[in-house]
Design a protein around this motif. Structure first.
Motif, PDB file in Angstrom:
ATOM      1  N   ARG A   1     -22.791  -3.225   6.371  1.00 10.99           N
ATOM      2  CA  ARG A   1     -21.886  -3.732   5.339  1.00 10.99           C
ATOM      3  C   ARG A   1     -20.945  -4.788   5.920  1.00 10.99           C
ATOM      4  NH1 ARG A   1     -18.889   0.935   2.848  1.00 10.99           N
ATOM      5  NH2 ARG A   1     -17.661   0.798   4.754  1.00 10.99           N
ATOM      6  N   ALA A   2     -20.437  -4.528   7.131  1.00 13.54           N
ATOM      7  CA  ALA A   2     -19.559  -5.501   7.769  1.00 13.54           C
ATOM      8  C   ALA A   2     -20.324  -6.771   8.144  1.00 13.54           C
ATOM      9  CB  ALA A   2     -18.912  -4.891   9.015  1.00 13.54           C
ATOM     10  N   LEU A   3     -21.522  -6.618   8.712  1.00 15.27           N
ATOM     11  CA  LEU A   3     -22.299  -7.777   9.143  1.00 15.27           C
ATOM     12  C   LEU A   3     -22.791  -8.614   7.965  1.00 15.27           C
ATOM     13  CD1 LEU A   3     -24.424  -6.219  12.028  1.00 15.27           C
ATOM     14  CD2 LEU A   3     -22.457  -7.757  12.244  1.00 15.27           C
ATOM     15  N   ALA A   4     -23.012  -7.972   6.823  1.00 13.91           N
ATOM     16  CA  ALA A   4     -23.480  -8.704   5.648  1.00 13.91           C
ATOM     17  C   ALA A   4     -22.477  -9.754   5.193  1.00 13.91           C
ATOM     18  CB  ALA A   4     -23.774  -7.726   4.510  1.00 13.91           C
ATOM     19  N   MET A   5     -21.211  -9.568   5.538  1.00 10.83           N
ATOM     20  CA  MET A   5     -20.184 -10.546   5.198  1.00 10.83           C
ATOM     21  C   MET A   5     -20.192 -11.741   6.150  1.00 10.83           C
ATOM     22  SD  MET A   5     -18.768  -9.394   2.497  1.00 10.83           S
ATOM     23  CE  MET A   5     -17.304 -10.431   2.393  1.00 10.83           C
ATOM     24  N   ARG A   6     -21.066 -11.661   7.158  1.00 10.98           N
ATOM     25  CA  ARG A   6     -21.232 -12.731   8.146  1.00 10.98           C
ATOM     26  C   ARG A   6     -19.918 -13.111   8.833  1.00 10.98           C
ATOM     27  NH1 ARG A   6     -25.640 -16.415   4.742  1.00 10.98           N
ATOM     28  NH2 ARG A   6     -27.303 -14.849   4.820  1.00 10.98           N
ATOM     29  N   PRO A   7     -19.220 -12.125   9.366  1.00  7.54           N
ATOM     30  CA  PRO A   7     -17.961 -12.437  10.047  1.00  7.54           C
ATOM     31  C   PRO A   7     -18.215 -13.104  11.399  1.00  7.54           C
ATOM     32  CG  PRO A   7     -18.509 -10.138  10.379  1.00  7.54           C
ATOM     33  CD  PRO A   7     -19.545 -10.693   9.435  1.00  7.54           C
ATOM     34  N   GLU A   8     -17.319 -13.959  11.801  1.00  8.90           N
ATOM     35  CA  GLU A   8     -17.396 -14.536  13.143  1.00  8.90           C
ATOM     36  C   GLU A   8     -16.959 -13.519  14.194  1.00  8.90           C
ATOM     37  OE1 GLU A   8     -15.249 -18.213  13.360  1.00  8.90           O
ATOM     38  OE2 GLU A   8     -16.077 -18.947  11.475  1.00  8.90           O
ATOM     39  N   ILE A   9     -16.017 -12.652  13.803  1.00  9.38           N
ATOM     40  CA  ILE A   9     -15.490 -11.640  14.722  1.00  9.38           C
ATOM     41  C   ILE A   9     -15.680 -10.268  14.088  1.00  9.38           C
ATOM     42  CG2 ILE A   9     -13.433 -10.785  15.918  1.00  9.38           C
ATOM     43  CD1 ILE A   9     -12.293 -13.637  15.718  1.00  9.38           C
ATOM     44  N   LEU A  10     -16.246  -9.353  14.852  1.00 10.45           N
ATOM     45  CA  LEU A  10     -16.435  -7.988  14.385  1.00 10.45           C
ATOM     46  C   LEU A  10     -15.517  -7.066  15.178  1.00 10.45           C
ATOM     47  CD1 LEU A  10     -18.073  -6.094  12.531  1.00 10.45           C
ATOM     48  CD2 LEU A  10     -19.709  -5.826  14.414  1.00 10.45           C
ATOM     49  N   LEU A  11     -14.620  -6.376  14.478  1.00 11.38           N
ATOM     50  CA  LEU A  11     -13.713  -5.407  15.087  1.00 11.38           C
ATOM     51  C   LEU A  11     -14.277  -4.015  14.858  1.00 11.38           C
ATOM     52  CD1 LEU A  11     -10.313  -6.826  13.748  1.00 11.38           C
ATOM     53  CD2 LEU A  11     -11.510  -7.456  15.857  1.00 11.38           C
TER      54      LEU A  11
END
Length: 274
Positions: A152-162
């Motif tokens: 779910r977090a990666l689907a938002m295509r974040p540059e930074i993953l916490l």
């Protein structure tokens, strides 16, 4: 600014206290850290030292701090679209299927339905859960639910993953397997990751650098460069160098852990007296 030459994340002299002004409780001392693009950095330190406070500040979830945080050169002012977060606790929605959970953040952000479906399918393939797309969280193991939260977090295509102790509630074998999965995804997506953990071995297995923090109020005691070769998998834990690095981290943290233990013990009678 927002240039590709800027570091992914800069934490500059950040400090934070909780409570009222008459009796503030310092959570973070002065913390400064620069994280490069595509780097995997872990934060370790005694329980209650302020690691989660720091990562929540970077996520834009905690305000009222001193200092400055910037993302790709842009000053942080609340939640940032370039940042995604995975929490320790199970954050899946029990009334939604696996696919609907993965699509949830995109739906809230107004991503069109067709694009949501495509991204969700891509993420389900990446985390190996396409066959469970129509299952509900109660039908999944704890490790599978954490993979859903990661997707779910990666689907938002974040540059930074916490990631705030995302594997803490899992057994050791599942942690190792998910650690391998995380390394594979991070390499494939070239993600910048800031990872909070209490597990020294996990920090060494996953990270390019490990930031060892002091007891509360937290500051950075030392930064360990992890010189293990990449790509990595869990077989690295049998190497002599892995053992040396874990032992070195414990030598850095042992004194801080004792201090934190004493702080917590002294806080009990103080609270009772109030």
């Amino acid at each position: 600014m927002n240039t590709t030459d800027a570091p992914a994340l800069v934490i500059d002299d950040v400090s934070k206290s909780f409570g009222d002004t008459a009796r503030p409780v310092p959570a973070l001392g002065s913390v400064s850290l620069t994280v490069a693009r595509g780097e995997f950095v872990s934060l370790i330190g005694p329980s209650g030292c302020g690691k989660s406070t720091l990562i929540n500040i970077v996520a834009g979830l905690v305000g009222g701090y001193a200092g400055r945080v910037s993302v790709s050169g842009d000053p942080l002012d609340g939640p940032h679209p370039s940042i995604g977060m995975v929490f320790q606790d199970d954050s899946t929605f029990p009334w939604l299927t696996t696919r609907a959970n993965v699509e949830f953040g995109m739906r809230m952000a107004g991503v069109p339905a067709a694009e949501r479906a495509d991204r969700a399918s891509e993420m389900l393939d990446l985390i190996g859960l396409r066959g469970f797309a129509d299952r509900f969280p109660a039908q999944l193991s704890g490790g599978m639910r954490q993979r859903v939260a990661l997707a779910r977090a990666l689907a938002m295509r974040p540059e930074i993953l916490l990631m705030d102790e995302p594997f803490a509630a899992l057994d050791e074998q599942t942690r190792m397997v998910l650690g391998e999965e995380l390394l594979r995804l991070q390499e494939e997506l070239q993600q910048t990751v800031v990872f909070v953990t209490h597990n020294l071995g996990e920090a060494v297995q996953l990270s390019d650098r490990v930031v060892a923090m002091t007891a509360r109020p937290a500051s950075i005691k030392s930064i360990l460069e992890v010189d293990l070769p990449r790509p990595r998998d869990s077989s690295i834990v049998s190497s002599d160098r892995y053992g040396e690095l874990v032992a070195h981290l414990w030598s850095l943290l042992r004194e801080e852990a004792i201090i934190a233990f004493e702080q917590q013990r002294e806080a009990v009678p103080a609270a009772a007296a109030r």
